[in-house]
Motif scaffolding. Structure first.
Motif, PDB file in Angstrom:
ATOM      1  N   SER A 168       0.881  -1.163   0.000  1.00 28.62           N
ATOM      2  CA  SER A 168       0.000   0.000   0.000  1.00 28.62           C
ATOM      3  C   SER A 168       0.916   1.209   0.000  1.00 28.62           C
ATOM      4  O   SER A 168       1.148   1.838   1.040  1.00 28.62           O
ATOM      5  CB  SER A 168      -0.917  -0.011   1.227  1.00 28.62           C
ATOM      6  OG  SER A 168      -1.816   1.076   1.196  1.00 28.62           O
ATOM      7  N   PRO A 169       1.487   1.557  -1.162  1.00 26.46           N
ATOM      8  CA  PRO A 169       2.648   2.448  -1.191  1.00 26.46           C
ATOM      9  C   PRO A 169       2.355   3.934  -1.153  1.00 26.46           C
ATOM     10  O   PRO A 169       3.296   4.729  -1.213  1.00 26.46           O
ATOM     11  CB  PRO A 169       3.301   2.071  -2.523  1.00 26.46           C
ATOM     12  CG  PRO A 169       2.151   1.685  -3.398  1.00 26.46           C
ATOM     13  CD  PRO A 169       1.161   1.024  -2.484  1.00 26.46           C
ATOM     14  N   GLN A 170       1.085   4.331  -1.060  1.00 21.66           N
ATOM     15  CA  GLN A 170       0.809   5.759  -1.139  1.00 21.66           C
ATOM     16  C   GLN A 170      -0.526   6.095  -0.486  1.00 21.66           C
ATOM     17  O   GLN A 170      -1.239   5.226   0.014  1.00 21.66           O
ATOM     18  CB  GLN A 170       0.814   6.212  -2.598  1.00 21.66           C
ATOM     19  CG  GLN A 170      -0.251   5.531  -3.455  1.00 21.66           C
ATOM     20  CD  GLN A 170      -0.259   6.013  -4.892  1.00 21.66           C
ATOM     21  OE1 GLN A 170       0.062   7.159  -5.174  1.00 21.66           O
ATOM     22  NE2 GLN A 170      -0.622   5.134  -5.818  1.00 21.66           N
ATOM     23  N   PHE A 171      -0.850   7.357  -0.517  1.00 22.17           N
ATOM     24  CA  PHE A 171      -2.107   7.897  -0.023  1.00 22.17           C
ATOM     25  C   PHE A 171      -3.292   7.157  -0.649  1.00 22.17           C
ATOM     26  O   PHE A 171      -3.342   6.952  -1.852  1.00 22.17           O
ATOM     27  CB  PHE A 171      -2.141   9.387  -0.395  1.00 22.17           C
ATOM     28  CG  PHE A 171      -3.369  10.137  -0.003  1.00 22.17           C
ATOM     29  CD1 PHE A 171      -3.742  10.246   1.328  1.00 22.17           C
ATOM     30  CD2 PHE A 171      -4.132  10.789  -0.967  1.00 22.17           C
ATOM     31  CE1 PHE A 171      -4.859  10.970   1.693  1.00 22.17           C
ATOM     32  CE2 PHE A 171      -5.249  11.522  -0.613  1.00 22.17           C
ATOM     33  CZ  PHE A 171      -5.614  11.613   0.719  1.00 22.17           C
ATOM     34  N   LEU A 172      -4.212   6.694   0.192  1.00 23.00           N
ATOM     35  CA  LEU A 172      -5.432   6.000  -0.250  1.00 23.00           C
ATOM     36  C   LEU A 172      -5.171   4.678  -0.956  1.00 23.00           C
ATOM     37  O   LEU A 172      -5.966   4.235  -1.779  1.00 23.00           O
ATOM     38  CB  LEU A 172      -6.284   6.913  -1.149  1.00 23.00           C
ATOM     39  CG  LEU A 172      -6.925   8.119  -0.468  1.00 23.00           C
ATOM     40  CD1 LEU A 172      -7.594   9.036  -1.487  1.00 23.00           C
ATOM     41  CD2 LEU A 172      -7.945   7.673   0.585  1.00 23.00           C
ATOM     42  N   GLY A 173      -4.040   4.051  -0.652  1.00 26.15           N
ATOM     43  CA  GLY A 173      -3.835   2.699  -1.135  1.00 26.15           C
ATOM     44  C   GLY A 173      -3.148   2.600  -2.477  1.00 26.15           C
ATOM     45  O   GLY A 173      -2.693   3.586  -3.049  1.00 26.15           O
ATOM     46  N   PRO A 174      -3.063   1.381  -3.024  1.00 23.41           N
ATOM     47  CA  PRO A 174      -2.247   1.136  -4.220  1.00 23.41           C
ATOM     48  C   PRO A 174      -2.681   1.932  -5.438  1.00 23.41           C
ATOM     49  O   PRO A 174      -1.848   2.274  -6.287  1.00 23.41           O
ATOM     50  CB  PRO A 174      -2.410  -0.376  -4.451  1.00 23.41           C
ATOM     51  CG  PRO A 174      -3.653  -0.756  -3.710  1.00 23.41           C
ATOM     52  CD  PRO A 174      -3.717   0.156  -2.529  1.00 23.41           C
ATOM     53  N   ASN A 175      -3.965   2.232  -5.556  1.00 17.37           N
ATOM     54  CA  ASN A 175      -4.464   2.962  -6.722  1.00 17.37           C
ATOM     55  C   ASN A 175      -4.843   4.403  -6.411  1.00 17.37           C
ATOM     56  O   ASN A 175      -5.456   5.077  -7.239  1.00 17.37           O
ATOM     57  CB  ASN A 175      -5.662   2.228  -7.328  1.00 17.37           C
ATOM     58  CG  ASN A 175      -5.302   0.833  -7.790  1.00 17.37           C
ATOM     59  OD1 ASN A 175      -4.288   0.640  -8.465  1.00 17.37           O
ATOM     60  ND2 ASN A 175      -6.105  -0.151  -7.413  1.00 17.37           N
ATOM     61  N   ARG A 176      -4.509   4.852  -5.220  1.00 15.67           N
ATOM     62  CA  ARG A 176      -4.740   6.253  -4.811  1.00 15.67           C
ATOM     63  C   ARG A 176      -6.222   6.648  -4.887  1.00 15.67           C
ATOM     64  O   ARG A 176      -6.558   7.808  -5.111  1.00 15.67           O
ATOM     65  CB  ARG A 176      -3.887   7.191  -5.682  1.00 15.67           C
ATOM     66  CG  ARG A 176      -3.475   8.508  -5.005  1.00 15.67           C
ATOM     67  CD  ARG A 176      -2.547   9.302  -5.889  1.00 15.67           C
ATOM     68  NE  ARG A 176      -2.238  10.624  -5.398  1.00 15.67           N
ATOM     69  CZ  ARG A 176      -1.228  10.936  -4.578  1.00 15.67           C
ATOM     70  NH1 ARG A 176      -0.430   9.990  -4.148  1.00 15.67           N
ATOM     71  NH2 ARG A 176      -1.020  12.191  -4.194  1.00 15.67           N
ATOM     72  N   ASN A 177      -7.087   5.678  -4.655  1.00 13.61           N
ATOM     73  CA  ASN A 177      -8.523   5.960  -4.730  1.00 13.61           C
ATOM     74  C   ASN A 177      -9.315   5.361  -3.573  1.00 13.61           C
ATOM     75  O   ASN A 177     -10.548   5.354  -3.592  1.00 13.61           O
ATOM     76  CB  ASN A 177      -9.095   5.464  -6.059  1.00 13.61           C
ATOM     77  CG  ASN A 177      -8.958   3.956  -6.229  1.00 13.61           C
ATOM     78  OD1 ASN A 177      -8.380   3.275  -5.377  1.00 13.61           O
ATOM     79  ND2 ASN A 177      -9.474   3.437  -7.333  1.00 13.61           N
ATOM     80  N   GLY A 178      -8.620   4.841  -2.560  1.00 16.11           N
ATOM     81  CA  GLY A 178      -9.303   4.275  -1.404  1.00 16.11           C
ATOM     82  C   GLY A 178      -9.869   2.889  -1.621  1.00 16.11           C
ATOM     83  O   GLY A 178     -10.557   2.359  -0.741  1.00 16.11           O
ATOM     84  N   VAL A 179      -9.585   2.284  -2.780  1.00 17.64           N
ATOM     85  CA  VAL A 179     -10.129   0.966  -3.101  1.00 17.64           C
ATOM     86  C   VAL A 179      -8.994  -0.041  -3.234  1.00 17.64           C
ATOM     87  O   VAL A 179      -8.080   0.137  -4.044  1.00 17.64           O
ATOM     88  CB  VAL A 179     -10.953   0.998  -4.407  1.00 17.64           C
ATOM     89  CG1 VAL A 179     -11.437  -0.406  -4.768  1.00 17.64           C
ATOM     90  CG2 VAL A 179     -12.141   1.952  -4.254  1.00 17.64           C
ATOM     91  N   TYR A 180      -9.056  -1.095  -2.419  1.00 15.10           N
ATOM     92  CA  TYR A 180      -8.157  -2.245  -2.541  1.00 15.10           C
ATOM     93  C   TYR A 180      -8.945  -3.318  -3.294  1.00 15.10           C
ATOM     94  O   TYR A 180      -9.906  -3.878  -2.758  1.00 15.10           O
ATOM     95  CB  TYR A 180      -7.741  -2.758  -1.162  1.00 15.10           C
ATOM     96  CG  TYR A 180      -6.923  -1.765  -0.359  1.00 15.10           C
ATOM     97  CD1 TYR A 180      -5.545  -1.882  -0.263  1.00 15.10           C
ATOM     98  CD2 TYR A 180      -7.536  -0.710   0.322  1.00 15.10           C
ATOM     99  CE1 TYR A 180      -4.783  -0.989   0.479  1.00 15.10           C
ATOM    100  CE2 TYR A 180      -6.790   0.201   1.060  1.00 15.10           C
ATOM    101  CZ  TYR A 180      -5.414   0.052   1.135  1.00 15.10           C
ATOM    102  OH  TYR A 180      -4.681   0.958   1.867  1.00 15.10           O
TER     103      TYR A 180
END
Length: 572
Positions: A168-180
């Motif tokens: 989880s390398p950044q703000f709001l997770g892997p896709n930067r959108n709050g969705v894993y």
């Protein structure tokens, strides 16, 4: 005889007054009455009750402010009325003495602990003893430094720990959108199924963790230093810490950094609340380069910056195509205001500055809209799209706000192939905007924006962000979790008032929402659209929490401004 029946006027008045008081009749003219004070206080209670009744559809913060103002003024009027009555009875100092004593006892027993996300003052017991959450110190041989420029020698870099968990390398997770996209844990049904790997103190701030391999990296305030810290995921040991002299503090927003680091490869990028930008080595914490964003933007000093942005610098760096992109802003005195700045991710050199709107507290994202990959930035009063390589503005649309009052905090979220969703609190609501490129001018900047809808009823995201799956958006709206149809802005369900999350945070892991309640609980909610289904709630942090939870495989990391916990959830 006549003389013996006469009384002095003063004696007659005194005796008559005493008889009058003893008789229990109405007081003589001029005696203060409490009826008006009682009516005023009752009216304040009624106004407060009405404001709270309409708060779910109105705004909980504004309702609380209305109630606090009315009750405070009415209470002062009641005290003043009692003071007049006691003064009339000859006890001029009774009410002031009792009032001062009561205030002194209260402040002796309690201390102010900031405000909630909905502007309720918070207090804590002053004699609770030492905090059980002790800060970790750096392990022997690791970096703990104020250094500003140093590249690590090859011998300092240890062998990489195998990446055994999802990143989880950044703000709001892997896709930067709050969705894993994938849930890699089973939702617990009891606390016995959850392992607490570590529970320890942490410095102040509202940053979240970025996780790659065994590195769990965050920002925190320690005394007068803003610190970038790296903890070992498995046991919470502090591996390295870099420090920068600086401190942000605000009575409403609290103390310390409020952005989340970004990890790309073997480098970490992070911005502090005072606008200091780091690029560090992920394994050792050694510095590659730094930049002072306030100087770059032309702010005279930190005080001037915080007049325009009183809650500090909050942007989490965006790494894209060899660039480190972040919000910039500026006073607009000796140089124009620029919304964004892009630095060379390798060297820190400025590549471009773009946009002309003041910064907000949101972070830029990358989105592909109508076939073109671009940067989308939520600014103080607008949302804008930018070409990646040079920052040129492709399109903008109005999104009113003020960085020192009703601020924009939530980042934009892409929806399907050509739509952008934005939301805000303070009664604002949300908007779904179509962004398209003119088919006749495909090679030019002929972009068009048009509202699909705007609503002040749904997705009023003050601190949090909307998690989008298809045409459904999940978010904390006005303090209550909500599921909304993005096609027509209709509400599928809203969290019941008795279990409101407050101004917490939520992310989506597959089909389960992982919700950080503002009061500290960690809550798992079914991401369905038929109704609100709370799957499991467990106690976690023990005080106000505005930080976003981080999910890394089966690990869930939560923190606030004094405590950090790493949970390991059951296997799926």
């Amino acid at each position: 005889m006549a003389e013996s029946n006469q009384q002095a006027p003063s004696e007659m008045g005194s005796d008559s007054l005493a008889d009058h008081d003893r008789s229990g009749d109405a007081p003589p003219p001029g005696k203060p009455k409490l009826l008006n004070a009682a009516i005023a206080f009752a009216l304040a209670v009624v106004i407060t009750a009405v404001a709270q009744y309409f708060a779910p559809s109105f705004d909980h913060q504004n309702a609380n402010l209305i109630g606090l103002a009315c009750l405070s003024l009415a209470s002062l009027y009641v005290l003043f009325s009692f003071h007049r009555l006691e003064s009339w009875s000859g006890h001029r100092w009774r009410v002031p003495t009792v009032t001062v004593a009561a205030v002194a006892v209260f402040w002796t027993a309690f201390q102010f602990d900031g405000f909630s996300g909905e502007m309720l003052p918070l207090f804590r017991w002053r004699f609770a003893g030492e905090s059980p959450h002790e800060l970790k110190s750096v392990m022997p041989g690791a970096i703990d430094s104020d250094e500003t420029q140093r590249d690590p020698p090859a011998s300092e870099t240890p062998t990489e720990t195998p990446n055994t968990v999802a990143a989880s390398p950044q703000f709001l997770g892997p896709n930067r959108n709050g969705v894993y996209p994938e849930r890699k844990f089973s939702t617990p049904t009891s606390e016995s199924q959850v392992d607490v790997l570590w529970d320890q103190g942490i410095g102040e701030g509202w940053s979240s963790f970025a996780v790659v391999g065994e590195n769990a990296i965050t920002l925190e305030q320690r005394d007068d230093h803003e610190c970038l810290t790296c903890y070992r995921l498995s046991d919470g040991e502090l591996i390295w810490m870099q420090q920068h002299a600086g401190r942000h503090e605000n009575p409403l927003g609290g103390i310390g950094p409020r952005s989340t680091p970004t990890i790309l490869g073997d480098r970490v990028y992070a911005t502090t609340a005072t606008g200091f930008l780091w690029c560090l080595d992920r394994s050792t914490g050694a510095v590659h380069w730094t930049t002072n964003l306030l100087e770059l933007a032309g702010w005279e000093n930190q005080a001037a910056f915080e007049t325009a942005a009183p809650w500090g610098y909050a942007c989490s760096p965006l790494l894209v195509d060899g660039l480190c992109v972040t919000s910039l802003g500026g006073p607009g005195v000796d140089q124009p205001v620029r919304s964004l700045v892009a630095l060379d991710a390798e060297t820190g050199a400025v590549v471009w500055q773009a946009g002309d709107d003041q910064l907000s507290y949101a972070s830029p994202i990358v989105a592909t809209l109508d076939g073109e990959r671009q940067i989308v930035s939520v600014n103080e009063k607008t949302v804008s799209g930018h070409r990646i390589h040079d920052g040129s503005v492709l399109w903008t649309f109005s999104w009113p706000g003020s960085t020192n009052t009703a601020a924009n905090c939530s980042s934009a979220v892409p929806v399907r192939e050509n739509r952008v969703l934005v939301g805000k609190g303070y009664g604002g609501g949300s908007a779904l905007v179509s962004v398209t490129k003119d088919s006749v001018t495909k090679d030019s900047a002929g972009w068009t924006t048009s509202d699909v809808w705007r609503s002040n009823r749904v997705l009023k995201t003050k601190f949090n962000h909307v998690c989008v799956v298809g045409d459904v958006g999940y978010a904390i709206s006005n303090g209550s979790l909500q599921a909304v149809s993005l096609e027509d802005a209709t509400t599928f369900w809203t969290q019941p008032r008795r279990s409101r999350t407050g101004q917490g945070q939520a992310v989506l892991a597959g089909d389960v929402l992982v919700v950080q309640d503002e009061t500290g609980d960690l809550v798992f909610v079914d991401a369905s659209i038929d109704d609100y289904h709370e799957l499991f709630r467990m106690p976690a942090l023990d005080s106000k929490t505005w930080n976003i939870p981080t999910i890394a495989g089966r690990y869930v990391l939560v923190r606030n401004d004094r405590q950090a916990i790493c949970f390991q959830l059951p296997e799926k």
